[in-house]
Design a protein around this motif. Sequence first.
Motif, PDB file in Angstrom:
ATOM      1  N   GLU A  21       2.309   6.373 -10.254  1.00 21.35           N
ATOM      2  CA  GLU A  21       1.648   7.640 -10.562  1.00 21.35           C
ATOM      3  C   GLU A  21       1.469   7.809 -12.077  1.00 21.35           C
ATOM      4  OE1 GLU A  21       3.878  11.246  -9.920  1.00 21.35           O
ATOM      5  OE2 GLU A  21       2.050  12.432  -9.721  1.00 21.35           O
ATOM      6  N   ILE A  22       2.509   7.491 -12.821  1.00 26.47           N
ATOM      7  CA  ILE A  22       2.453   7.694 -14.278  1.00 26.47           C
ATOM      8  C   ILE A  22       1.416   6.758 -14.914  1.00 26.47           C
ATOM      9  CG2 ILE A  22       3.810   7.511 -16.409  1.00 26.47           C
ATOM     10  CD1 ILE A  22       6.235   8.543 -14.741  1.00 26.47           C
ATOM     11  N   ILE A  23       1.370   5.530 -14.450  1.00 27.86           N
ATOM     12  CA  ILE A  23       0.382   4.583 -15.000  1.00 27.86           C
ATOM     13  C   ILE A  23      -1.036   5.031 -14.631  1.00 27.86           C
ATOM     14  CG2 ILE A  23      -0.449   2.196 -14.958  1.00 27.86           C
ATOM     15  CD1 ILE A  23       2.534   1.395 -14.271  1.00 27.86           C
ATOM     16  N   LEU A  83      -1.915   7.865 -16.911  1.00 30.70           N
ATOM     17  CA  LEU A  83      -2.076   7.391 -18.292  1.00 30.70           C
ATOM     18  C   LEU A  83      -3.470   6.782 -18.464  1.00 30.70           C
ATOM     19  CD1 LEU A  83      -0.701   6.605 -21.110  1.00 30.70           C
ATOM     20  CD2 LEU A  83      -0.302   4.365 -20.046  1.00 30.70           C
ATOM     21  N   ILE A  84      -3.858   5.929 -17.537  1.00 29.57           N
ATOM     22  CA  ILE A  84      -5.161   5.266 -17.660  1.00 29.57           C
ATOM     23  C   ILE A  84      -6.273   6.300 -17.563  1.00 29.57           C
ATOM     24  CG2 ILE A  84      -6.742   3.570 -16.660  1.00 29.57           C
ATOM     25  CD1 ILE A  84      -4.263   2.057 -15.598  1.00 29.57           C
ATOM     26  N   LYS A  85      -6.150   7.164 -16.561  1.00 32.25           N
ATOM     27  CA  LYS A  85      -7.226   8.133 -16.329  1.00 32.25           C
ATOM     28  C   LYS A  85      -7.372   9.108 -17.501  1.00 32.25           C
ATOM     29  CE  LYS A  85      -6.733  11.523 -13.394  1.00 32.25           C
ATOM     30  NZ  LYS A  85      -6.333  12.027 -12.088  1.00 32.25           N
ATOM     31  N   ASN A  86      -6.257   9.618 -18.001  1.00 36.21           N
ATOM     32  CA  ASN A  86      -6.324  10.700 -18.990  1.00 36.21           C
ATOM     33  C   ASN A  86      -6.413  10.240 -20.435  1.00 36.21           C
ATOM     34  OD1 ASN A  86      -6.067  12.409 -16.821  1.00 36.21           O
ATOM     35  ND2 ASN A  86      -3.846  12.590 -17.030  1.00 36.21           N
ATOM     36  N   GLU A  87      -5.928   9.031 -20.710  1.00 37.95           N
ATOM     37  CA  GLU A  87      -5.783   8.705 -22.137  1.00 37.95           C
ATOM     38  C   GLU A  87      -6.356   7.383 -22.601  1.00 37.95           C
ATOM     39  OE1 GLU A  87      -1.993   9.428 -24.012  1.00 37.95           O
ATOM     40  OE2 GLU A  87      -1.316  10.278 -22.108  1.00 37.95           O
ATOM     41  N   LEU A  88      -6.445   6.406 -21.722  1.00 42.89           N
ATOM     42  CA  LEU A  88      -6.695   5.068 -22.259  1.00 42.89           C
ATOM     43  C   LEU A  88      -8.161   4.684 -22.432  1.00 42.89           C
ATOM     44  CD1 LEU A  88      -3.852   2.835 -20.795  1.00 42.89           C
ATOM     45  CD2 LEU A  88      -3.914   4.213 -22.872  1.00 42.89           C
ATOM     46  N   ALA A  89      -9.058   5.435 -21.814  1.00 45.04           N
ATOM     47  CA  ALA A  89     -10.472   5.028 -21.792  1.00 45.04           C
ATOM     48  C   ALA A  89     -10.970   4.487 -23.134  1.00 45.04           C
ATOM     49  CB  ALA A  89     -11.339   6.170 -21.316  1.00 45.04           C
ATOM     50  N   ASN A  90     -10.700   5.183 -24.225  1.00 43.49           N
ATOM     51  CA  ASN A  90     -11.202   4.708 -25.519  1.00 43.49           C
ATOM     52  C   ASN A  90     -10.120   4.038 -26.353  1.00 43.49           C
ATOM     53  OD1 ASN A  90     -13.806   5.778 -25.018  1.00 43.49           O
ATOM     54  ND2 ASN A  90     -12.947   7.812 -25.420  1.00 43.49           N
ATOM     55  N   HIS A 145      -6.392   0.855 -12.744  1.00 42.87           N
ATOM     56  CA  HIS A 145      -6.418   2.255 -12.321  1.00 42.87           C
ATOM     57  C   HIS A 145      -6.577   2.332 -10.808  1.00 42.87           C
ATOM     58  CE1 HIS A 145      -8.186   6.238 -11.485  1.00 42.87           C
ATOM     59  NE2 HIS A 145      -7.134   6.569 -12.199  1.00 42.87           N
ATOM     60  N   HIS A 146      -7.494   1.554 -10.279  1.00 37.21           N
ATOM     61  CA  HIS A 146      -7.720   1.571  -8.833  1.00 37.21           C
ATOM     62  C   HIS A 146      -6.473   1.097  -8.083  1.00 37.21           C
ATOM     63  CE1 HIS A 146      -9.622   0.449  -4.948  1.00 37.21           C
ATOM     64  NE2 HIS A 146     -10.186   1.619  -5.147  1.00 37.21           N
ATOM     65  N   LEU A 147      -5.836   0.088  -8.617  1.00 36.23           N
ATOM     66  CA  LEU A 147      -4.611  -0.447  -7.985  1.00 36.23           C
ATOM     67  C   LEU A 147      -3.514   0.626  -7.944  1.00 36.23           C
ATOM     68  CD1 LEU A 147      -2.876  -3.813  -8.899  1.00 36.23           C
ATOM     69  CD2 LEU A 147      -1.568  -1.733  -8.763  1.00 36.23           C
ATOM     70  N   THR A 148      -3.221   1.229  -9.096  1.00 40.01           N
ATOM     71  CA  THR A 148      -2.104   2.179  -9.150  1.00 40.01           C
ATOM     72  C   THR A 148      -2.422   3.431  -8.327  1.00 40.01           C
ATOM     73  OG1 THR A 148      -2.982   2.923 -11.291  1.00 40.01           O
ATOM     74  CG2 THR A 148      -1.131   1.409 -11.343  1.00 40.01           C
ATOM     75  N   LYS A 149      -3.682   3.851  -8.355  1.00 44.14           N
ATOM     76  CA  LYS A 149      -4.079   5.030  -7.584  1.00 44.14           C
ATOM     77  C   LYS A 149      -3.898   4.751  -6.085  1.00 44.14           C
ATOM     78  CE  LYS A 149      -7.946   8.291  -7.457  1.00 44.14           C
ATOM     79  NZ  LYS A 149      -8.427   8.271  -6.076  1.00 44.14           N
ATOM     80  N   THR A 150      -4.365   3.589  -5.657  1.00 37.15           N
ATOM     81  CA  THR A 150      -4.264   3.244  -4.237  1.00 37.15           C
ATOM     82  C   THR A 150      -2.798   3.114  -3.819  1.00 37.15           C
ATOM     83  OG1 THR A 150      -6.323   2.015  -4.482  1.00 37.15           O
ATOM     84  CG2 THR A 150      -5.058   1.612  -2.474  1.00 37.15           C
ATOM     85  N   CYS A 151      -2.003   2.393  -4.608  1.00 38.90           N
ATOM     86  CA  CYS A 151      -0.592   2.215  -4.239  1.00 38.90           C
ATOM     87  C   CYS A 151       0.118   3.564  -4.185  1.00 38.90           C
ATOM     88  CB  CYS A 151       0.116   1.277  -5.220  1.00 38.90           C
ATOM     89  SG  CYS A 151      -0.338  -0.444  -5.007  1.00 38.90           S
ATOM     90  N   TRP A 152      -0.182   4.440  -5.141  1.00 36.78           N
ATOM     91  CA  TRP A 152       0.479   5.749  -5.148  1.00 36.78           C
ATOM     92  C   TRP A 152       0.076   6.556  -3.911  1.00 36.78           C
ATOM     93  CZ3 TRP A 152       4.683   7.771  -6.401  1.00 36.78           C
ATOM     94  CH2 TRP A 152       4.851   9.154  -6.546  1.00 36.78           C
ATOM     95  N   GLU A 153      -1.185   6.486  -3.531  1.00 34.47           N
ATOM     96  CA  GLU A 153      -1.630   7.187  -2.313  1.00 34.47           C
ATOM     97  C   GLU A 153      -0.921   6.630  -1.077  1.00 34.47           C
ATOM     98  OE1 GLU A 153      -6.142   8.198  -3.968  1.00 34.47           O
ATOM     99  OE2 GLU A 153      -5.880   6.606  -2.460  1.00 34.47           O
ATOM    100  N   GLN A 154      -0.837   5.307  -1.011  1.00 28.30           N
ATOM    101  CA  GLN A 154      -0.189   4.673   0.154  1.00 28.30           C
ATOM    102  C   GLN A 154       1.303   5.007   0.200  1.00 28.30           C
ATOM    103  OE1 GLN A 154      -2.192   2.602   2.375  1.00 28.30           O
ATOM    104  NE2 GLN A 154      -3.682   3.689   1.156  1.00 28.30           N
ATOM    105  N   LEU A 155       1.935   5.031  -0.977  1.00 25.95           N
ATOM    106  CA  LEU A 155       3.361   5.401  -1.047  1.00 25.95           C
ATOM    107  C   LEU A 155       3.555   6.819  -0.517  1.00 25.95           C
ATOM    108  CD1 LEU A 155       4.114   3.847  -4.544  1.00 25.95           C
ATOM    109  CD2 LEU A 155       5.559   3.455  -2.538  1.00 25.95           C
ATOM    110  N   ASN A 156       2.619   7.704  -0.852  1.00 27.57           N
ATOM    111  CA  ASN A 156       2.745   9.089  -0.404  1.00 27.57           C
ATOM    112  C   ASN A 156       2.492   9.267   1.086  1.00 27.57           C
ATOM    113  OD1 ASN A 156       3.612  10.947  -2.521  1.00 27.57           O
ATOM    114  ND2 ASN A 156       1.941   9.982  -3.645  1.00 27.57           N
ATOM    115  N   ILE A 157       1.621   8.457   1.631  1.00 29.64           N
ATOM    116  CA  ILE A 157       1.430   8.510   3.094  1.00 29.64           C
ATOM    117  C   ILE A 157       2.740   8.086   3.770  1.00 29.64           C
ATOM    118  CG2 ILE A 157       0.138   7.571   5.064  1.00 29.64           C
ATOM    119  CD1 ILE A 157      -2.270   7.237   3.133  1.00 29.64           C
TER     120      ILE A 157
END
Length: 316
Positions: free
Chosen positions: A152-154, A157-164, A240-252
Amino acid sequence: MRLRQSVHFFLLGMFVGLSLSGLILLSYTSSWFRNQQTDELGGTDIVSMTPWLAPVVWEGTFDSILIDSIFKQQNITIATTVFALGKYTRFLKDFLESAEEHYFVGFRVHYYLFTDQPEAVPEVKMGENHHLTVRRVPSLDRWQDISMGRMEIIEKLIKNELANEADYIFCLDVDAKFYGRWGAESLDRLVGVIHPWFFDYPRDQFSYERRPESQAFIPAGEGDYYYTAAAFGGSLADVHHLTKTCWEQLNIDIANSIEAIWHEESHLNKYFLYTKPSKLLSPEYLWRDISISADQVKIIRFSHVAKNYAEVRPNF
Ligand SMILES: CC(=O)N[C@H]1[C@@H](OP(=O)(O)OP(=O)(O)OC[C@H]2O[C@@H](n3ccc(=O)[nH]c3=O)[C@H](O)[C@@H]2O)O[C@H](CO)[C@H](O)[C@@H]1O
Ligand SMILES: [Mn+2]
């Protein structure tokens, strides 16, 4: 005359045909060809290319000077996440000092260190163009929650801060140390590291999650490699896609009151089964200190340190 010509043609044809079949037979039986074989034998063969044509990086498969010169032109930044909560802050000094000796030397690196005790972060001199940002995160009571919560934290981090701020990202365990070069040869769109305990095991002995109730479930007979969650990376978008997906799956799984056998590592393995990494790093990129003398790898680049689980973890 015509008969003699035909005989000549026939003999020539025989000669060419036999030579060709000899060559084919030789290439099938030679060790060179076997090395190019995929994991049809159950994942036990050490290969330098996956069946989906992703390179597997081993010492000897790349020219470090050439690779560095290619990536230097791109002026890239590699973000790197490290987590040290509770007693794991004790690993920071060795991790950071050894990283500064071996990890992307000469490249721009930005470490993002998440800890519940910023005051316990040791002073480590950063090399040129290497920076460290420390972030406070809340303490957690279970080591499993700390480990899984990294997803979740990663993701944030990617979504909110790392783009540039960065081009690539690696996410590393802190209870580990660098012993050799880890450089630009490791960069690619989506990068997985083969787990040091399972690289020579047949697929059916991999410790995938085997309960169909979990989102991390992988049925018997499926799977390519067993990947470690102690190191993975790639482009910002892919990780980003990896961490988002894993976090969603962990929550399910949490909602269904089930926790995968190896936590986020099980979910990562499920993810890599259906979203194949574009590059694999050999166990040189995550070895295990407790069998450091093993001769299965030519060089140890990064290695898990031996730790007393009962002593360092908040729960058992
Ligand atoms: C070799 C390998 O594949 N390692 C994985 C494995 O065991 P490990 O035994 O290596 O897990 P671990 O105890 O190192 O925990 C993973 C990481 O979480 C952080 N941490 C953990 C506990 C704590 O009290 N404080 C803290 O900061 C720290 O960054 C640590 O490196 O399984 C874990 C989840 O099942 C993770 O997937 C690890 O990446
Ligand atoms: Mn670890």
